[in-house]
Design a protein around this motif. Structure first.
Motif, PDB file in Angstrom:
ATOM      1  N   THR A  35       0.800  -1.306  -0.090  1.00 31.92           N
ATOM      2  CA  THR A  35      -0.017  -0.182   0.026  1.00 31.92           C
ATOM      3  C   THR A  35       0.855   1.249  -0.063  1.00 31.92           C
ATOM      4  OG1 THR A  35      -0.315  -0.124   2.513  1.00 31.92           O
ATOM      5  CG2 THR A  35      -1.971  -1.314   1.072  1.00 31.92           C
ATOM      6  N   ALA A  51      -3.499  -0.553  -4.917  1.00 32.58           N
ATOM      7  CA  ALA A  51      -3.515  -1.813  -4.013  1.00 32.58           C
ATOM      8  C   ALA A  51      -4.618  -1.265  -2.731  1.00 32.58           C
ATOM      9  CB  ALA A  51      -2.161  -1.886  -3.621  1.00 32.58           C
ATOM     10  N   GLY A  52      -4.520  -0.229  -2.407  1.00 36.37           N
ATOM     11  CA  GLY A  52      -5.531  -0.026  -1.189  1.00 36.37           C
ATOM     12  C   GLY A  52      -7.033  -0.228  -1.504  1.00 36.37           C
ATOM     13  N   ILE A  55      -6.971  -4.381  -1.518  1.00 36.32           N
ATOM     14  CA  ILE A  55      -6.966  -4.866  -0.097  1.00 36.32           C
ATOM     15  C   ILE A  55      -8.292  -4.325   0.765  1.00 36.32           C
ATOM     16  CG2 ILE A  55      -5.908  -4.280   2.244  1.00 36.32           C
ATOM     17  CD1 ILE A  55      -4.015  -5.902   0.335  1.00 36.32           C
ATOM     18  N   SER A  56      -8.959  -3.563   0.490  1.00 37.39           N
ATOM     19  CA  SER A  56     -10.229  -3.058   0.982  1.00 37.39           C
ATOM     20  C   SER A  56     -11.177  -4.103   0.575  1.00 37.39           C
ATOM     21  CB  SER A  56     -10.719  -1.602   0.560  1.00 37.39           C
ATOM     22  OG  SER A  56      -9.774  -0.741   1.333  1.00 37.39           O
TER      23      SER A  56
END
Length: 174
Positions: A35, A51-52, A55-56
């Protein structure tokens, strides 16, 4: 069966090949890398999801999203990949990935994609793999076509959609 259940049933050797390893994000160091540290080359930010975001999505639906780091065999992190169930119409698996800008242009992207295909084939040899790419993402489009993906006559939002129809794994791919 969920993507997670299939993932958990894979043997460890399926996650390595071509000088690379793919492993789940497993600690704060991995999370920080994907991230914050793993950065794209200028102009690439518009071509891939952050990427966040991935990931979320994995946090909200862990059964069908597996976020991972792409590493050299010595453990050096060089990129990020998330495996997921294709959210658009139809049943398929998918992934989204990017390499840190310092590791691009060395063939690692193709090797990571080949390893991702191997992992998804080991999970379910009959489910197609669908990937999407911005129309301007010529590198991704070229890579997908080189790997045998065919462009479909459909869109994922405004992204082009590519599909790799499954076939049984050849012995050398196992």
């Amino acid at each position: 069966m969920s993507l997670r259940e299939r993932w958990d049933g894979l043997s460890p050797e399926v996650f390595t090949g071509g000088g690379l390893a793919i492993r789940e994000v497993r600690d704060d160091g991995d999370l920080w890398f994907v991230t914050a540290e793993c950065s794209l080359a200028p102009g690439q930010e518009e071509l891939v999801n952050p990427a966040g975001f991935d990931i979320s999505r994995a946090y909200l639906n862990p059964a069908d999203n597996v976020p991972c780091v792409i590493c050299l065999e010595d453990g050096t992190r060089i990129g990020f990949i998330v495996f997921r169930v294709w959210l658009a119409a139809g049943t398929a698996c998918s992934w989204s990935f990017h390499l840190d800008r310092n590791w691009q242009g060395r063939g690692y992207g193709e090797r990571a994609a080949r390893l991702a295909i191997r992992i998804l084939k080991a999970m379910d040899g009959s489910m197609p793999i669908k990937l999407s790419a911005e129309a301007d993402n010529l590198k991704a489009r070229h890579l997908y076509e080189k790997l045998g993906f065919q462009r479909l006559d459909e869109l994922d939002g405004d992204d082009l959609v590519f599909c790799l129809q499954r076939r049984p794994m050849r012995e050398e791919e196992k």
